[in-house]
Design an enzyme around this catalytic site. Structure first.
Site, mmCIF file in Angstrom:
data_model
loop_
_atom_site.group_PDB
_atom_site.id
_atom_site.type_symbol
_atom_site.label_atom_id
_atom_site.label_comp_id
_atom_site.label_asym_id
_atom_site.label_seq_id
_atom_site.Cartn_x
_atom_site.Cartn_y
_atom_site.Cartn_z
ATOM 1 N N GLY A 254 8.545 14.057 30.284
ATOM 2 C CA GLY A 254 9.262 13.223 29.320
ATOM 3 C C GLY A 254 9.859 13.940 28.137
ATOM 4 N N GLU B 269 4.079 17.676 33.513
ATOM 5 C CA GLU B 269 4.999 17.370 34.633
ATOM 6 C C GLU B 269 6.429 17.223 34.143
ATOM 7 O OE1 GLU B 269 3.754 13.565 35.981
ATOM 8 O OE2 GLU B 269 1.778 14.193 36.618
ATOM 9 N N PRO B 270 7.007 18.236 33.551
ATOM 10 C CA PRO B 270 8.361 18.092 33.012
ATOM 11 C C PRO B 270 9.436 18.246 34.079
ATOM 12 C CG PRO B 270 7.565 20.294 32.619
ATOM 13 C CD PRO B 270 6.476 19.589 33.373
ATOM 14 N N CYS C 159 35.790 2.128 42.172
ATOM 15 C CA CYS C 159 36.407 0.831 41.875
ATOM 16 C C CYS C 159 35.500 -0.018 40.996
ATOM 17 C CB CYS C 159 36.717 0.121 43.187
ATOM 18 S SG CYS C 159 37.809 1.113 44.184
HETATM 19 N N1 LLP Z 1 6.130 12.508 35.818
HETATM 20 C C1 LLP Z 1 6.352 11.237 36.221
HETATM 21 C C2 LLP Z 1 5.240 10.455 36.776
HETATM 22 C C3 LLP Z 1 7.640 10.662 36.111
HETATM 23 O O1 LLP Z 1 7.844 9.418 36.506
HETATM 24 C C4 LLP Z 1 8.696 11.448 35.589
HETATM 25 C C5 LLP Z 1 10.051 10.901 35.454
HETATM 26 C C6 LLP Z 1 8.422 12.769 35.182
HETATM 27 C C7 LLP Z 1 7.125 13.263 35.308
HETATM 28 C C8 LLP Z 1 9.470 13.689 34.621
HETATM 29 O O2 LLP Z 1 10.065 13.182 33.476
HETATM 30 P P1 LLP Z 1 11.050 14.110 32.617
HETATM 31 O O3 LLP Z 1 10.250 15.277 32.111
HETATM 32 O O4 LLP Z 1 12.151 14.559 33.508
HETATM 33 O O5 LLP Z 1 11.531 13.222 31.536
HETATM 34 N N2 LLP Z 1 16.869 8.891 35.770
HETATM 35 C C9 LLP Z 1 16.469 8.956 34.366
HETATM 36 C C10 LLP Z 1 15.111 9.602 34.200
HETATM 37 C C11 LLP Z 1 14.016 8.943 35.010
HETATM 38 C C12 LLP Z 1 12.666 9.638 34.852
HETATM 39 C C13 LLP Z 1 11.679 9.106 35.831
HETATM 40 N N3 LLP Z 1 10.375 9.714 35.783
HETATM 41 C C14 LLP Z 1 17.563 9.665 33.581
HETATM 42 O O6 LLP Z 1 18.576 10.049 34.147
HETATM 43 O O7 LLP Z 1 17.461 9.798 32.362
#
Ligand code: LLP
Length: 459
Positions: free
Chosen positions: A277, A313-314, A382
């Site tokens: 996140g 978990e990035p 479209c």
């Molecule tokens: N761990 C879990 C359980 C998750 O669901 C996610 C992301 C991550 C790690 C990694 O999150 P990050 O570090 O990338 O923020 N499509 C959206 C983002 C959806 C994220 C879903 N889960 C966008 O384009 O902003």
């Protein structure tokens, strides 16, 4: 050559890079030079370069639209993140969903990372890229019985369970296969975050995680089960987060749960998984990203007194600003008092603007020194919602010229589709001044694969 910005800022609620500082006329003001540094790009003469390679050269060689990823920036982000958590024993499990290209997965595998998965498809990709099963964490709210069975048979290191119902299903399958399973409980700590509502996952109204008050029950089920061991307490609060505080509150909650579990005799937890996140600046304005050193420091302070290992978990933090989408302007069109740049890429290639109204910076591959104007940068699909940028101030580019859409390394290609029967883009990796195609552009034959116009034959 590639300079990755050292953050010197606190958080703000800049979810999805939509909100930006405003000009006096209300328009947004990106910081282009900071963004160029953040992404490892460089303007050399008139040309936009990645690791010494002219992006227009890649566009000529591979065509457009094409995603291009910068391996060196990805490595630097990885090391930057690892340094932030250096105060405790930690493991970085890259969230494959952000960008599941085999070339990207191989980079992380070579760096010694683990991988965080949400489907059997991602598991197969990770294994194909060379990850060992024990380096894998399987998260996700809707794992099917087939996926759980495959994960157990493969020997996935940790399965993060998100409901009592999933736990029962997992227990039954572990029993049937007669295999031990090390699992994590993904708790929903009910913490609101300042991000786009579609990607906020840590408050109690979201579908994710086991409610805090059900953790004890889940713990005792696991304790009584002959094949299950609870090794991790996990959370994932949301994506594109820019504040440190939610992580602190979340880790405190996980530690409280662990204390309660220990009091009831469950002392097997040796990992705290704080999820991903970590937000990034999409516009080069420093407040757009999280202060990763502050997050690391705060989490380490809470966990140093324990013997617990930290898993992170990035996804976006590692790859988001390491990728651009190259596109060619097809038409420069005037209508309704506006100027439209109609591109050869659209919402099927990069969905984020249409879905979240996300900001992505757009730059010329070759500057021409033209005056600036306000334009709507739109795709060919479209739908009126098919845009990359609305009311964007940028140089007056002509049809036939090429642009780079920045911040496209995470949730770009992976969310692309064949809408309007458009083949998906090619993907290219740049590393050490060289580039190679990581994934071929789809063809029309790919679009028709597996289809027949006559699926119901007459008797
Ligand atoms: N761990 C879990 C359980 C998750 O669901 C996610 C992301 C991550 C790690 C990694 O999150 P990050 O570090 O990338 O923020 N499509 C959206 C983002 C959806 C994220 C879903 N889960 C966008 O384009 O902003």
């Amino acid at each position: 050559m590639c300079v990755v910005r050292k953050p010197k800022h606190g958080g703000s609620d800049m979810g999805q890079g939509i909100l930006m500082p405003k000009r006096s006329n209300g328009a947004s003001v990106p910081n282009t030079s900071a963004l160029v540094a953040e992404t490892g790009l460089a303007r050399v003469g008139s040309s936009l370069q990645m690791s010494g390679v002219r992006l227009s050269h890649i566009a000529e060689a591979v065509g457009t639209p094409t995603y291009v990823y910068h391996a060196e920036v990805i490595r630097e982000q990885y090391h930057r993140l690892s340094a932030a958590f250096a105060g405790v024993s930690h493991r970085i499990c890259y969230a494959v969903k952000a960008n599941s290209s085999l070339a990207i997965l191989r980079l992380f595998q070579e760096l010694g990372a683990g991988a965080d998965l949400v489907s059997a498809g991602e598991m197969h990709r990770a294994l194909a890229a060379g990850f060992a099963p024990e380096q894998l964490v399987f998260s996700g709210v809707g794992k099917t019985a087939t996926e759980l069975r495959q994960a157990i048979e493969t020997g996935v290191g940790q399965i993060n369970v998100e409901s009592q119902e999933e736990l029962t299903r997992l227990g039954d399958i572990a029993q049937e296969l007669d295999r031990p399973v090390s699992l994590g409980l993904r708790v929903n700590p009910d913490i609101p975050t300042a991000t786009h509502p579609y990607i906020a996952t840590g408050d109690s109204s979201a579908k994710f995680g086991i409610p805090m008050e059900q953790a004890a029950l889940a713990g005792s089920y696991i304790q009584r089960h002959p094949k299950l061991t609870l090794s991790s307490l996990a959370m994932h609060l949301g994506s594109q987060l820019v504040e440190v505080e939610p992580y602190v509150r979340g880790v405190r909650s996980l530690l409280e749960i662990n204390d309660a579990l220990r009091r009831s005799g469950i002392d097997t937890v040796n990992v705290v998984d704080v999820g991903g996140g970590f937000g990034i600046p999409y516009d080069g304005v420093s407040e757009g990203g999280i202060d990763i050193d502050a997050v690391g420091e705060a989490v380490c302070e809470l966990l140093r007194p324990t013997a617990l290992e930290v898993v992170i978990e990035p996804g976006r933090f590692l790859v988001g600003n390491a990728g651009v989408l190259l596109t060619e302007v097809q038409y420069r069109k005037h209508a309704g008092g506006k100027t439209f740049l109609v591109l050869d890429c659209g919402m099927n290639d990069l969905l984020r603007p249409a879905l979240y109204r996300a900001y992505h910076h757009v730059m010329e591959l070759e500057t021409q020194g033209r005056p600036e104007e306000d334009v709507d940068v739109v795709g060919p699909a479209c739908e009126t919602g098919d845009y990359l940028a609305l009311g964007r101030r940028m140089p007056a580019v002509e049809a036939g010229e090429r642009l780079a859409v920045l911040g496209a390394g995470a949730y770009g290609f992976v969310m692309s589709s064949n809408y309007n029967s458009r083949p998906r883009a090619a993907e290219v990796l740049v590393d050490g001044g060289r580039f190679g195609v990581a994934r071929q552009r789809e063809t029309v034959a790919d679009l028709l694969r597996g289809e027949t116009p006559d699926p119901v034959s007459s008797p």
